[in-house]
Design a protein around this motif. Structure first.
Motif, PDB file in Angstrom:
ATOM      1  N   GLY A 406       0.859  -1.233   0.015  1.00  0.00           N
ATOM      2  CA  GLY A 406      -0.016  -0.086  -0.166  1.00  0.00           C
ATOM      3  C   GLY A 406       0.904   1.133  -0.128  1.00  0.00           C
ATOM      4  O   GLY A 406       1.833   1.167   0.523  1.00  0.00           O
ATOM      5  N   TYR A 407       0.336   2.352  -0.463  1.00  0.00           N
ATOM      6  CA  TYR A 407       0.948   3.534  -0.625  1.00  0.00           C
ATOM      7  C   TYR A 407      -0.113   4.748  -0.414  1.00  0.00           C
ATOM      8  O   TYR A 407      -0.973   4.828  -0.936  1.00  0.00           O
ATOM      9  CB  TYR A 407       1.576   4.021  -1.907  1.00  0.00           C
ATOM     10  N   THR A 408       0.260   5.124   1.105  1.00  0.00           N
ATOM     11  CA  THR A 408      -0.937   6.254   1.478  1.00  0.00           C
ATOM     12  C   THR A 408      -0.789   7.588   0.802  1.00  0.00           C
ATOM     13  O   THR A 408       0.255   8.016   0.929  1.00  0.00           O
ATOM     14  CB  THR A 408      -1.023   6.214   2.925  1.00  0.00           C
ATOM     15  N   LEU A 409      -1.646   8.061   0.012  1.00  0.00           N
ATOM     16  CA  LEU A 409      -1.511   9.365  -0.715  1.00  0.00           C
ATOM     17  C   LEU A 409      -2.167  10.305  -0.101  1.00  0.00           C
ATOM     18  O   LEU A 409      -3.626  10.243  -0.113  1.00  0.00           O
ATOM     19  CB  LEU A 409      -1.702   9.323  -2.195  1.00  0.00           C
ATOM     20  N   LEU A 423       6.125   5.702  -8.597  1.00  0.00           N
ATOM     21  CA  LEU A 423       6.637   4.689  -7.833  1.00  0.00           C
ATOM     22  C   LEU A 423       5.944   3.456  -8.224  1.00  0.00           C
ATOM     23  O   LEU A 423       6.637   2.508  -8.319  1.00  0.00           O
ATOM     24  CB  LEU A 423       6.383   4.958  -6.400  1.00  0.00           C
ATOM     25  N   THR A 424       4.718   3.768  -8.522  1.00  0.00           N
ATOM     26  CA  THR A 424       3.981   2.304  -9.325  1.00  0.00           C
ATOM     27  C   THR A 424       4.832   1.829 -10.364  1.00  0.00           C
ATOM     28  O   THR A 424       4.988   0.684 -10.350  1.00  0.00           O
ATOM     29  CB  THR A 424       2.646   2.852  -9.610  1.00  0.00           C
ATOM     30  N   ALA A 425       5.172   2.502 -11.344  1.00  0.00           N
ATOM     31  CA  ALA A 425       5.802   1.838 -12.413  1.00  0.00           C
ATOM     32  C   ALA A 425       7.208   1.271 -12.179  1.00  0.00           C
ATOM     33  O   ALA A 425       7.578   0.386 -12.466  1.00  0.00           O
ATOM     34  CB  ALA A 425       6.101   2.989 -13.344  1.00  0.00           C
ATOM     35  N   MET A 426       7.936   2.064 -10.982  1.00  0.00           N
ATOM     36  CA  MET A 426       9.455   1.585 -10.758  1.00  0.00           C
ATOM     37  C   MET A 426       9.209   0.129  -9.990  1.00  0.00           C
ATOM     38  O   MET A 426      10.073  -0.883 -10.197  1.00  0.00           O
ATOM     39  CB  MET A 426       9.894   2.656  -9.694  1.00  0.00           C
ATOM     40  N   LEU A 427       8.012   0.122  -9.154  1.00  0.00           N
ATOM     41  CA  LEU A 427       7.882  -1.113  -8.181  1.00  0.00           C
ATOM     42  C   LEU A 427       7.762  -2.192  -9.274  1.00  0.00           C
ATOM     43  O   LEU A 427       7.811  -3.467  -9.045  1.00  0.00           O
ATOM     44  CB  LEU A 427       7.014  -0.991  -7.112  1.00  0.00           C
ATOM     45  N   GLY A 431       8.147  -6.654  -9.852  1.00  0.00           N
ATOM     46  CA  GLY A 431       7.272  -7.606  -9.568  1.00  0.00           C
ATOM     47  C   GLY A 431       6.419  -7.099  -8.410  1.00  0.00           C
ATOM     48  O   GLY A 431       5.894  -8.140  -7.690  1.00  0.00           O
ATOM     49  N   VAL A 432       6.546  -5.906  -7.803  1.00  0.00           N
ATOM     50  CA  VAL A 432       5.694  -5.318  -6.860  1.00  0.00           C
ATOM     51  C   VAL A 432       4.531  -4.594  -7.211  1.00  0.00           C
ATOM     52  O   VAL A 432       4.490  -3.447  -8.066  1.00  0.00           O
ATOM     53  CB  VAL A 432       6.468  -4.606  -5.819  1.00  0.00           C
ATOM     54  N   ARG A 433       3.438  -4.963  -6.745  1.00  0.00           N
ATOM     55  CA  ARG A 433       2.160  -3.960  -7.223  1.00  0.00           C
ATOM     56  C   ARG A 433       1.899  -3.133  -6.020  1.00  0.00           C
ATOM     57  O   ARG A 433       1.635  -3.275  -4.806  1.00  0.00           O
ATOM     58  CB  ARG A 433       0.923  -5.018  -7.299  1.00  0.00           C
ATOM     59  N   LEU A 434       2.073  -1.628  -6.529  1.00  0.00           N
ATOM     60  CA  LEU A 434       1.780  -0.541  -5.467  1.00  0.00           C
ATOM     61  C   LEU A 434       0.182  -0.303  -5.411  1.00  0.00           C
ATOM     62  O   LEU A 434      -0.375   0.063  -6.519  1.00  0.00           O
ATOM     63  CB  LEU A 434       2.604   0.385  -5.829  1.00  0.00           C
ATOM     64  N   VAL A 435      -0.537  -0.435  -4.442  1.00  0.00           N
ATOM     65  CA  VAL A 435      -1.771  -0.212  -4.221  1.00  0.00           C
ATOM     66  C   VAL A 435      -2.003   1.325  -3.736  1.00  0.00           C
ATOM     67  O   VAL A 435      -1.561   1.468  -2.427  1.00  0.00           O
ATOM     68  CB  VAL A 435      -2.533  -1.019  -3.498  1.00  0.00           C
ATOM     69  N   ILE A 436      -2.605   2.103  -4.401  1.00  0.00           N
ATOM     70  CA  ILE A 436      -2.722   3.568  -4.141  1.00  0.00           C
ATOM     71  C   ILE A 436      -3.971   3.772  -2.988  1.00  0.00           C
ATOM     72  O   ILE A 436      -4.980   3.413  -3.571  1.00  0.00           O
ATOM     73  CB  ILE A 436      -2.865   4.652  -5.157  1.00  0.00           C
ATOM     74  N   LYS A 437      -3.591   4.288  -1.705  1.00  0.00           N
ATOM     75  CA  LYS A 437      -4.647   4.262  -0.982  1.00  0.00           C
ATOM     76  C   LYS A 437      -4.800   6.048  -0.523  1.00  0.00           C
ATOM     77  O   LYS A 437      -4.011   6.430  -0.002  1.00  0.00           O
ATOM     78  CB  LYS A 437      -4.514   3.577   0.459  1.00  0.00           C
ATOM     79  N   SER A 449       0.125   8.370  14.175  1.00  0.00           N
ATOM     80  CA  SER A 449      -0.163   7.932  15.426  1.00  0.00           C
ATOM     81  C   SER A 449      -0.408   6.296  15.555  1.00  0.00           C
ATOM     82  O   SER A 449       0.100   5.657  16.223  1.00  0.00           O
ATOM     83  CB  SER A 449      -1.029   8.780  16.016  1.00  0.00           C
ATOM     84  N   GLU A 450      -1.385   6.099  14.452  1.00  0.00           N
ATOM     85  CA  GLU A 450      -1.848   4.767  14.317  1.00  0.00           C
ATOM     86  C   GLU A 450      -0.782   3.894  13.493  1.00  0.00           C
ATOM     87  O   GLU A 450      -1.265   2.558  13.310  1.00  0.00           O
ATOM     88  CB  GLU A 450      -3.369   4.569  13.941  1.00  0.00           C
ATOM     89  N   ARG A 451       0.118   4.308  12.802  1.00  0.00           N
ATOM     90  CA  ARG A 451       0.992   3.790  11.975  1.00  0.00           C
ATOM     91  C   ARG A 451       0.007   2.932  10.842  1.00  0.00           C
ATOM     92  O   ARG A 451       0.219   1.722  10.673  1.00  0.00           O
ATOM     93  CB  ARG A 451       1.948   2.647  12.640  1.00  0.00           C
ATOM     94  N   ASN A 452      -0.817   3.620  10.230  1.00  0.00           N
ATOM     95  CA  ASN A 452      -1.793   2.909   9.508  1.00  0.00           C
ATOM     96  C   ASN A 452      -1.346   3.192   7.991  1.00  0.00           C
ATOM     97  O   ASN A 452      -1.906   4.158   7.194  1.00  0.00           O
ATOM     98  CB  ASN A 452      -3.273   3.458   9.517  1.00  0.00           C
ATOM     99  N   PHE A 453      -0.376   2.485   7.528  1.00  0.00           N
ATOM    100  CA  PHE A 453       0.246   2.725   6.339  1.00  0.00           C
ATOM    101  C   PHE A 453       1.377   1.697   5.901  1.00  0.00           C
ATOM    102  O   PHE A 453       1.638   0.966   6.908  1.00  0.00           O
ATOM    103  CB  PHE A 453       0.772   4.204   6.218  1.00  0.00           C
ATOM    104  N   ASP A 454       1.713   1.274   4.595  1.00  0.00           N
ATOM    105  CA  ASP A 454       2.649   0.499   4.288  1.00  0.00           C
ATOM    106  C   ASP A 454       3.939   1.280   3.939  1.00  0.00           C
ATOM    107  O   ASP A 454       4.780   1.610   4.592  1.00  0.00           O
ATOM    108  CB  ASP A 454       2.347  -0.508   3.347  1.00  0.00           C
ATOM    109  N   LEU A 455       3.528   2.106   2.829  1.00  0.00           N
ATOM    110  CA  LEU A 455       4.700   3.340   2.364  1.00  0.00           C
ATOM    111  C   LEU A 455       3.941   4.567   2.706  1.00  0.00           C
ATOM    112  O   LEU A 455       2.831   4.789   2.239  1.00  0.00           O
ATOM    113  CB  LEU A 455       4.870   2.848   1.028  1.00  0.00           C
ATOM    114  N   PHE A 456       4.622   5.627   3.011  1.00  0.00           N
ATOM    115  CA  PHE A 456       4.233   6.955   3.242  1.00  0.00           C
ATOM    116  C   PHE A 456       5.064   7.735   3.051  1.00  0.00           C
ATOM    117  O   PHE A 456       6.263   7.720   3.718  1.00  0.00           O
ATOM    118  CB  PHE A 456       3.548   6.977   4.707  1.00  0.00           C
TER     119      PHE A 456
END
Length: 560
Positions: A406-409, A423-427, A431-437, A449-456
């Motif tokens: 996940g990538y939090t936008l 970043l989506t194209a690079m990953l 072989g990594v799928r980036l899911v934009i959230k 504070s809740e660490r609610n992300f994968d990549l940020f």
């Protein structure tokens, strides 16, 4: 006070515009020449029309975009840079720094400062101006220093402190010859002690409840002090007006009013063009184009102690595996990200190589390049070795689970979306799928504070030049401010040891050595930095690209 304040990418408009030359790490990038030819001096320039107090007109209004954030206490872990800036207009500015980081004591608060080392332990004696008083009539004395220390030293976990670093090295704060003197004793030495008490809390503001909650969407001018105080705050619009403080004992503020208008970045540029604002940040080439050449306007651009980085949540299931984090970092083409961010801007500089030191600082070295190269081919091998095999759709699979991250936008910022696309194209290539959230700007503090992300992607600003003080904020496993959650107890000890070195040159050398180890956790990747660029009405003094300098509020105004 926290010196590095997290900012979402969507809020870059509120703080700076940066451009960077591109660094190749594979030897195949077309950006090699740009990196070699990148001018270094430009990043160290301060540009703010410095004027002495006596050369500032008496009167006038200074208006910019800004508002009270959700958390207005700059010592709190959820505070942002905006909170710190607003705070300084109605609270103590007791210690500031020159553009290049030299310490400056404000005699209106600290009339005398003495530092000594006895038996290997440092002692700082702060003599407080006898006239200094909080707006509610409470004398500013040693108890304010004590209260600030106790709220931030980590002994009471109920305080949501931004950082305990430095405060936790103080063994006592005691009354000196009288109540107007604070004697601070350290366990060992602290070369960056001045950063601990640049401002301070009213003792009433330093209870747990007030520290955590009193400044949430609220101002407390009665607990403040300084040349200005809150004149009005419209809770509906978010607009704030500061006026001269009749209880101020020092040099009076030159301005009649200091006004913050709550505007988004695009609206702020338009408001500046229409003459409604006196100052605005140029966030990208388009906004710079809009304000450049406007009658009565100057463009002020200089160095910036900002840095924007990609944070990896090591507590999320998919990124708990170090090999995955390493492969992703090896596949991120930082020069390409920089090119997207700063297209159309005539500025180049080396990519950032450290979380805590900047290229214009003494002691800086590129720690990122020492441990990481842009190498998609190596990234694929890393994932192969870790058991992640390419799937029929190109997305890798392991134990029946796809390699989706996940990538939090935040917000609807064009640069943010373009960066996410890149970043989506690079990953995808490894072989990594980036899911934009997508998330709202208002969710920023909650996400962290809740660490609610994968990549940020977020930004930080150094408010002072002391690198060792902030290593823990980024890399200590037991610090809330380390939003990646990475690190080890052994690394924590090595990081803490850097703060016990008295000589700054030796300290910075140790910082670089330890940071290289920390970066091998592959949880934190500096992406871009660059200059601060602003449109400013001609005649506005002591405002602009100041690097480490924070001009005292009473010195800001209109040049005679």
């Amino acid at each position: 006070m926290r010196s590095r304040l997290a900012l979402p990418i969507a809020l870059i408009a509120a703080v700076s515009v940066a451009a960077t030359a591109c660094q190749s790490s594979s030897g195949k990038s077309s950006s090699d020449a740009a990196a070699k030819d990148a001018p270094k001096a430009a990043s160290s320039v301060a540009d703010y029309n410095p004027q002495p107090y006596d050369n500032i007109k008496d009167g006038g209004t200074y208006t910019t975009a800004g508002t009270f954030d959700d958390q207005g206490n700059p010592f709190n872990v959820n505070a942002t840079l905006t909170a710190s800036r607003v705070w300084s207009w109605y609270n103590a500015d007791a210690i500031t720094y020159s553009p290049t980081g030299e310490v400056q004591y404000n005699p209106d608060y600290y009339s005398d400062v003495k530092v000594s080392v006895e038996g290997g332990h440092q002692k700082v004696v702060l003599t407080i101006n006898p006239k200094a008083v909080f707006n509610d009539g409470t004398p500013i004395d040693w108890t304010a220093i004590e209260a600030t220390w106790k709220a931030n030293n980590g002994s009471d976990k109920a305080y949501s402190a931004s950082t305990t670093a430095g405060y936790d090295g103080i063994t006592s704060v005691e009354k000196g010859v009288d109540a107007k003197q604070a004697v601070i004793t350290f366990k060992g030495v602290d070369a960056s002690w001045s950063s601990l008490f640049t401002t301070f809390l009213h003792p009433k503001a330093a209870t747990v409840d007030n520290f955590n909650q009193a400044y949430v969407k609220k101002a407390h001018p009665e607990w403040g002090a300084g040349p200005y105080t809150v004149g009005s705050w419209d809770e509906h619009s978010g607009n704030i007006t500061f006026v001269r403080n009749p209880k101020w004992w020092g040099k009076k503020g030159k301005l009649d009013k200091r006004v913050y208008v709550n505007l988004e970045s695009a609206a702020a540029v338009n408001a500046f063009k229409n003459g409604q604002l006196d100052y605005t940040s140029a966030v990208d080439a388009e906004s710079l184009k809009q304000i450049k050449g406007l009658a009565g306007t100057e463009i002020r651009s200089g160095g910036s102690p900002f840095e924007y980085s990609l944070n990896f949540n090591t507590k999320s299931p998919i990124l708990s595996e170090k090999a995955v984090r390493q492969a992703i970092q090896e596949s991120v083409d930082r020069p390409q990200i920089a090119k997207i961010q700063f297209q159309g801007l005539d500025y180049k500089e080396p990519l950032p190589g450290s979380a805590v030191l900047h290229s214009f600082q003494k002691g800086y070295q590129d720690n990122v390049s020492a441990v990481l190269k842009y190498a998609p081919d190596e990234a694929r091998k890393t994932l192969d070795a870790a058991g992640w095999k390419p799937g029929s759709d190109g997305v890798r699979v392991k134990d029946g689970k796809k390699l989706e991250v996940g990538y939090t936008l935040l917000g609807d910022d064009a640069l943010g979306k373009a960066t996410a696309g890149a970043l989506t194209a690079m990953l995808k290539q490894i072989g990594v799928r980036l899911v934009i959230k997508k998330a709202d700007d208002a969710d920023f503090s909650k996400i962290l504070s809740e660490r609610n992300f994968d990549l940020f992607l977020s930004g930080n600003r150094s408010m002072d030049p002391f690198a060792a003080r902030y290593l823990c904020d980024f890399y200590c496993s037991d610090h809330d401010s380390n939003i990646t959650g990475s690190g080890t107890p052994e690394l924590n000890k090595e990081i803490t040891a850097t703060t016990e070195i008295a000589d700054l040159d030796a300290q910075n050398a140790a910082v670089n050595e330890v940071e290289q180890k920390a970066l091998q956790e592959y949880a934190f990747l500096p992406l871009f930095s660059g200059p601060s660029t602003y449109g400013v009405k001609k005649g506005l003094a002591n405002v602009g690209a100041t690097i480490f300098y924070s001009p005292l509020p009473e010195t800001i105004g209109w040049q005679k």
